[in-house]
Write an enzyme that holds these catalytic residues in place. Structure first.
Site, PDB file in Angstrom:
ATOM      1  N   HIS A   1      -7.836  -0.607   5.748  1.00 34.85           N
ATOM      2  CA  HIS A   1      -6.574   0.363   6.160  1.00 34.85           C
ATOM      3  C   HIS A   1      -6.494   1.311   5.167  1.00 34.85           C
ATOM      4  O   HIS A   1      -6.430   2.617   5.630  1.00 34.85           O
ATOM      5  CB  HIS A   1      -5.306  -0.489   6.606  1.00 34.85           C
ATOM      6  CG  HIS A   1      -4.243   0.173   6.919  1.00 34.85           C
ATOM      7  ND1 HIS A   1      -4.151   0.989   8.223  1.00 34.85           N
ATOM      8  CD2 HIS A   1      -3.045   0.621   6.465  1.00 34.85           C
ATOM      9  CE1 HIS A   1      -2.984   1.470   8.356  1.00 34.85           C
ATOM     10  NE2 HIS A   1      -2.451   1.219   7.290  1.00 34.85           N
TER      11      HIS A   1
ATOM     12  N   ASP B   1      -0.536  -4.058   6.776  1.00 35.51           N
ATOM     13  CA  ASP B   1      -1.260  -3.575   7.705  1.00 35.51           C
ATOM     14  C   ASP B   1      -2.874  -3.803   7.607  1.00 35.51           C
ATOM     15  O   ASP B   1      -3.624  -3.071   7.997  1.00 35.51           O
ATOM     16  CB  ASP B   1      -1.128  -1.858   7.536  1.00 35.51           C
ATOM     17  CG  ASP B   1       0.156  -1.436   7.957  1.00 35.51           C
ATOM     18  OD1 ASP B   1       1.058  -2.254   8.332  1.00 35.51           O
ATOM     19  OD2 ASP B   1       0.305  -0.414   7.864  1.00 35.51           O
TER      20      ASP B   1
ATOM     21  N   HIS C   1       4.010  -4.635  11.313  1.00 36.33           N
ATOM     22  CA  HIS C   1       4.600  -3.876  12.383  1.00 36.33           C
ATOM     23  C   HIS C   1       4.760  -4.575  13.605  1.00 36.33           C
ATOM     24  O   HIS C   1       3.947  -5.523  13.631  1.00 36.33           O
ATOM     25  CB  HIS C   1       3.640  -2.680  12.812  1.00 36.33           C
ATOM     26  CG  HIS C   1       3.672  -1.461  11.722  1.00 36.33           C
ATOM     27  ND1 HIS C   1       4.500  -0.450  11.848  1.00 36.33           N
ATOM     28  CD2 HIS C   1       2.776  -1.441  10.549  1.00 36.33           C
ATOM     29  CE1 HIS C   1       4.089   0.151  10.793  1.00 36.33           C
ATOM     30  NE2 HIS C   1       3.106  -0.213  10.030  1.00 36.33           N
TER      31      HIS C   1
ATOM     32  N   ASP D   1       5.430   4.932   5.348  1.00 33.79           N
ATOM     33  CA  ASP D   1       6.390   3.819   6.218  1.00 33.79           C
ATOM     34  C   ASP D   1       6.374   2.580   5.422  1.00 33.79           C
ATOM     35  O   ASP D   1       7.107   1.507   6.075  1.00 33.79           O
ATOM     36  CB  ASP D   1       5.884   3.961   7.385  1.00 33.79           C
ATOM     37  CG  ASP D   1       4.470   3.133   7.797  1.00 33.79           C
ATOM     38  OD1 ASP D   1       3.504   3.340   6.841  1.00 33.79           O
ATOM     39  OD2 ASP D   1       4.178   2.792   8.569  1.00 33.79           O
ATOM     40  N   HIS D   2       5.830   2.446   4.244  1.00 33.91           N
ATOM     41  CA  HIS D   2       6.113   1.253   3.586  1.00 33.91           C
ATOM     42  C   HIS D   2       6.738   1.428   2.143  1.00 33.91           C
ATOM     43  O   HIS D   2       7.064   0.444   1.492  1.00 33.91           O
ATOM     44  CB  HIS D   2       4.644   0.606   3.330  1.00 33.91           C
ATOM     45  CG  HIS D   2       4.246   0.177   4.561  1.00 33.91           C
ATOM     46  ND1 HIS D   2       4.259  -1.389   4.900  1.00 33.91           N
ATOM     47  CD2 HIS D   2       3.484   0.399   5.573  1.00 33.91           C
ATOM     48  CE1 HIS D   2       3.468  -1.538   6.302  1.00 33.91           C
ATOM     49  NE2 HIS D   2       3.338  -0.240   6.575  1.00 33.91           N
TER      50      HIS D   2
ATOM     51  N   HIS E   1       1.332   3.929   2.040  1.00 32.77           N
ATOM     52  CA  HIS E   1       1.718   4.671   3.151  1.00 32.77           C
ATOM     53  C   HIS E   1       3.348   4.725   3.144  1.00 32.77           C
ATOM     54  O   HIS E   1       3.830   3.817   2.896  1.00 32.77           O
ATOM     55  CB  HIS E   1       1.066   4.144   4.402  1.00 32.77           C
ATOM     56  CG  HIS E   1      -0.169   4.411   4.872  1.00 32.77           C
ATOM     57  ND1 HIS E   1      -0.865   3.710   5.613  1.00 32.77           N
ATOM     58  CD2 HIS E   1      -0.940   5.362   4.281  1.00 32.77           C
ATOM     59  CE1 HIS E   1      -2.039   4.266   5.870  1.00 32.77           C
ATOM     60  NE2 HIS E   1      -2.146   5.122   4.934  1.00 32.77           N
TER      61      HIS E   1
ATOM     62  N   HIS F   1       0.918  -0.989   0.155  1.00 38.23           N
ATOM     63  CA  HIS F   1      -0.002   0.093   0.124  1.00 38.23           C
ATOM     64  C   HIS F   1       0.850   1.048  -0.049  1.00 38.23           C
ATOM     65  O   HIS F   1       2.358   1.081   0.157  1.00 38.23           O
ATOM     66  CB  HIS F   1      -1.043  -0.039   1.270  1.00 38.23           C
ATOM     67  CG  HIS F   1      -0.600   0.021   2.590  1.00 38.23           C
ATOM     68  ND1 HIS F   1       0.377  -1.046   3.151  1.00 38.23           N
ATOM     69  CD2 HIS F   1      -0.443   0.914   3.512  1.00 38.23           C
ATOM     70  CE1 HIS F   1       0.582  -0.671   4.278  1.00 38.23           C
ATOM     71  NE2 HIS F   1       0.163   0.484   4.557  1.00 38.23           N
TER      72      HIS F   1
END
Length: 256
Positions: free
Chosen positions: A115, A134, A172, A60-61, A58, A56
C-alpha cells in the site's frame, strides 16, 4: 489481566485502536486519524495516553497526532525506520522483525509494504491481535500505491501465516463494499455468502465490521485466496503464478 482493546471510529471511515493495560495503567494508540474521538474515548475511561504506534505516513493515519501531543505532551511516538522521513518525528524507529515490550507483552513489528513503502503492522501474540491498518483489511486489502503487486502479495502471505485465532484490527470501514466485490470473484463460496449477509445486517444497524477474525479472512477474503485452485479457475487463470492472480484481483477491485 488481558489487554483491553478499544476500536475508535474517526473521520468518515477510519479506525484507531486504543490498547490498555489495567495493571500498569499504560495505554497505547495505533494510528491517529483524528484527535477528538480518541481524546473522548480516553476521557470516558479515565485513561492517559503514553504511546502512539504509527503504521504508515498517510495523512488519514497521522494528522490527529499534533493535537494529541498538545493535550498529552508525554506521548512517545513509534514508527518505521524506513519511512521516518515521511512520518511525524519519532521517538523510536523500528524495523521488520524487531520486537518491543508494552505492559509486559511482546509486540512484533512486521513490514507489510505494498500500500505504501515502509508500512508496518504490529502483532501482539499474547493478545492474539494484529494491527494491520491498510495492508490486510476486513474482506480486502489496501490499494497498491507505492509498492508492487508482488510486494503486497508477500505482505499478505506473511499476515496469513499468523495463527488462525488472531484478530485483525484494520484501518477502515470498507467491508460492505469489499464483500460485494468478493462475491464477484467467488459467488458460490458459502462462507463468503454468509459473511456478506451478516455484514449487510450489521451495517444496517450502524455497527462496525472491524475487527475481524483471521480465520474468517482466510475463508472469505479474495486477496488472501489468490493461491487457491478454485479462485484461479474462477478467473480462468489456471496455472498462473499466485502473485499474478493477486494482481488481477487487485486490478478488478480498483475498477469495481
Amino acid at each position: 489481566m488481558p489487554l483491553e482493546i478499544v476500536t475508535v471510529p474517526c473521520r468518515t471511515d477510519n479506525y484507531a485502536f486504543l490498547i490498555h493495560d489495567d495493571a500498569s495503567g499504560e495505554t497505547a494508540l495505533v494510528d491517529a486519524p483524528e484527535a477528538a474521538p480518541i481524546l473522548k474515548a480516553l476521557d470516558e475511561r479515565g485513561w492517559r495516553l503514553q504511546h502512539v504506534w504509527l503504521t504508515h505516513h498517510h495523512a488519514d493515519h497521522v494528522e490527529g497526532l499534533p493535537e494529541l501531543q498538545t493535550s498529552q505532551p508525554d506521548i512517545k511516538v513509534l514508527g518505521a525506520e524506513s519511512d521516518q522521513n515521511r512520518l511525524p518525528p519519532l521517538d523510536t524507529a523500528v524495523t521488520d522483525g524487531e520486537s518491543f515490550e508494552f505492559a509486559g507483552d511482546r509486540v512484533e513489528v512486521m513490514d507489510v509494504s505494498g500500500h505504501t513503502l515502509g508500512h508496518v503492522a504490529f502483532y501482539i501474540p499474547g493478545a492474539k491481535a494484529a494491527f494491520t491498518a491498510d495492508s490486510l483489511m476486513s474482506l480486502g486489502c489496501g490499494r497498491v500505491f507505492e509498492g508492487t503487486p508482488e510486494m503486497m502479495w508477500a505482505s499478505l502471505r506473511k499476515l496469513a501465516a499468523l495463527p488462525d485465532d488472531t484478530t485483525i484490527y484494520s484501518g477502515h470501514e470498507y467491508t460492505q463494499t469489499n464483500a460485494r466485490f468478493a462475491l464477484t470473484i467467488e459467488p458460490d463460496n458459502p462462507a463468503l455468502k454468509d459473511r456478506a449477509r451478516r455484514i449487510e445486517e450489521a451495517r444496517a444497524r450502524g455497527e462496525p465490521t472491524v475487527p475481524s477474525a483471521l480465520s474468517e479472512e482466510l475463508a472469505t477474503n479474495p486477496f488472501l485466496r489468490a493461491h487457491l485452485d478454485e479462485v484461479k479457475s474462477a478467473l480462468s487463470m489456471e496455472g498462473a503464478d499466485d502473485a499474478e492472480v493477486f494482481a488481477e484481483i487487485r486490478a478488478r477491485k480498483d475498477r469495481f
